[in-house]
Each structure stands twice: as C-alpha cells, then as structure tokens.
Scaffold this active site. Structure first.
Site, PDB file in Angstrom:
ATOM      1  N   CYS A  34       0.966  -1.144  -0.061  1.00  0.00           N
ATOM      2  CA  CYS A  34      -0.078   0.041   0.024  1.00  0.00           C
ATOM      3  C   CYS A  34       0.777   1.301   0.042  1.00  0.00           C
ATOM      4  O   CYS A  34       1.450   1.509  -0.887  1.00  0.00           O
ATOM      5  CB  CYS A  34      -1.015  -0.025   1.101  1.00  0.00           C
ATOM      6  N   HIS A  47      -3.378  -4.952   0.062  1.00  0.00           N
ATOM      7  CA  HIS A  47      -3.237  -5.280   1.435  1.00  0.00           C
ATOM      8  C   HIS A  47      -3.016  -6.756   1.689  1.00  0.00           C
ATOM      9  O   HIS A  47      -3.961  -7.332   2.247  1.00  0.00           O
ATOM     10  CB  HIS A  47      -4.238  -4.724   2.462  1.00  0.00           C
ATOM     11  N   GLU A  66      -1.779  -8.752   3.781  1.00  0.00           N
ATOM     12  CA  GLU A  66      -1.707  -9.349   4.991  1.00  0.00           C
ATOM     13  C   GLU A  66      -2.993  -9.696   5.409  1.00  0.00           C
ATOM     14  O   GLU A  66      -3.208 -10.532   6.418  1.00  0.00           O
ATOM     15  CB  GLU A  66      -0.920  -8.510   6.185  1.00  0.00           C
TER      16      GLU A  66
END
Length: 249
Positions: free
Chosen positions: A116, A224, A226
């Site tokens: 990001c 993102h 994660e």
C-alpha cells in the site's frame, strides 16, 4: 542458508499527542507483525528518530530484510510537488526514516517487501512520483478507496482484479494471471521510478505491483495482502518468499 530467524525492520507511524490524555506515540498495526511472525521472521519495530541517524544506522545494520507497510500519505515535497488539498495527512518523520531505511536496503541488497503506502514510498525513494489523489487526477479510474467504515468494516473486501505480468517475480509468487485484491488507497504511482518494473495493473491501468529490475528481492503491491493470507495462497507466498529471501541474505 542460515538457521537464524531473519530480522525484519518495520518503520512505525506517529500517533500525535492529545493534551491531557496521552503523549505522542509510535505505532504499527498488529496484522503486519503477525504475518511476519507466522513465517518465522523476527519483526523489529523501528522508532521515528530521523534526527538520530547513528541510532537508525545501528538498527539498520542488524536487519536481514525490510517490510514497508500501509499508512498515511507520502508528503509531496518528497517527489518535488507542492502539497495540495488532494493530499491527506502526512508524517514527515516516517517519510524520512522509511526513505533512509529503503536506501540502506537497496544499497545492502536486503530483501524488501512493501504494501500500500509502501509501494508509494518505494517508488518515491527510487525517483518516481505519485498521484496525490487518484479519483481527482485520473478521470477514468476505478474507485480504489474502499476504506473500512462502521457499515463496511472488513479490510478483506475484494474490490477489483489485477492483471499480473507473465514471467515476472510477482507472477511466480501469486501464481495466477488475474488475482482479486482489496483496495484501501487514494494515492498511487504516477511516474514509475527507473529502477522498478511494473508487474501488476488494475483494470484502469493504475500500477498495482512493482519489483526490482535486478536479482535483488524487491516486491511491492498496492493492496493489503496481510488481510488475505488465509484465503489466497498467493498472498501468503508474498510473505513466505520474502522471509526465505531474508534468511538467505
């Protein structure tokens, strides 16, 4: 390959003081830390002390890799533009520390993974520029700013697909030519830095992924991952391949 767990540096972000309630803090989201820990890395959260380069260098010298996370906007002065009303909150100390951290990693050939805001500050560090606001500056752009709200709290919402370039490191990691991703950004790469190659794109042409042009492990994405490791194996591989590269560094 070393049996020692790789140490990964992560710069923090400033949480401003609230008079009478709290002093200024440095913080970082738990999901980033947990994903690194899950793949066997040792996260080292770095304080924002650009006024103390000796301390920063002592930290940098102990790192095996660098992970650059999401966060507030990069100050446009870092890529030679005045800050307009299109740009949101910035953190000058974070900009300074992350640029120093990335310059160290690139010079020392340490593996880099960025997400990001991370792809944006990487591009700026390498000489590129950013759109201060995609919606305002790219008329044909899709909606990219699916930030969580009380009505839509999930950071896992898959906003659009990306197309991944054949033969790229990114394609090898993600495994597929078309991949659905989440999207929580309003800035993006405008002019790509010369030492980076664009390897993933949104349907509107916005650059969603870059990597280094040489053999060094440098991988950055605009989404993102994660938040998606439990549902998409390719997202988990971004972290496992990064940790493996750091172990071998």
């Amino acid at each position: 390959m070393s049996s020692r767990r790789p140490v990964i540096g992560i710069a923090t972000q400033t949480l401003p003081a609230v008079p009478g309630e709290r002093q200024a803090c440095w913080l970082m989201g738990r999901s980033y830390i947990e994903e690194l820990r899950k793949v066997g890395a040792v996260p080292w959260v770095i304080p924002l002390v650009p006024h103390d380069p000796d301390t920063l260098q002592e930290i940098f010298n102990r790192l095996d890799g660098v992970f650059i996370t999401g966060g507030v906007d990069v100050d446009p002065s870092r890529y030679g533009e005045p800050k307009t009303e299109l740009c949101g909150t910035t953190d000058t100390d974070r900009d300074a520390v992350e640029i120093a951290l990335l310059k160290h990693a690139l010079a020392a050939k340490l593996p880099v993974l960025a997400v990001c805001r991370g792809i944006q500050i990487l591009n700026v560090t390498c000489g590129g520029t950013l759109y201060q606001d995609v919606h305002a500056q790219v008329p044909a752009a899709l909606k990219h700013d699916f930030f969580p709200t009380p009505d839509r709290p999930s950071r896992k919402y898959l906003a659009h697909d990306i197309t991944v370039k054949a033969g790229s490191r990114m394609r090898n990691i993600l495994g597929d030519a078309v991949v659905p991703v989440n999207s929580m950004h309003h800035q993006a790469i405008k002019d790509l830095a010369p030492r980076l190659a664009a390897t993933a794109f949104a349907p509107d042409g916005i650059i969603e992924g870059v990597e280094g042009v040489d053999d060094q492990y440098v991988v950055a994405v605009q989404w993102h991952p994660e938040e998606l490791t439990e549902t998409q194996p390719g997202m988990a591989r971004l972290f496992t391949t990064f940790a493996q590269a750091a172990s071998a560094a």
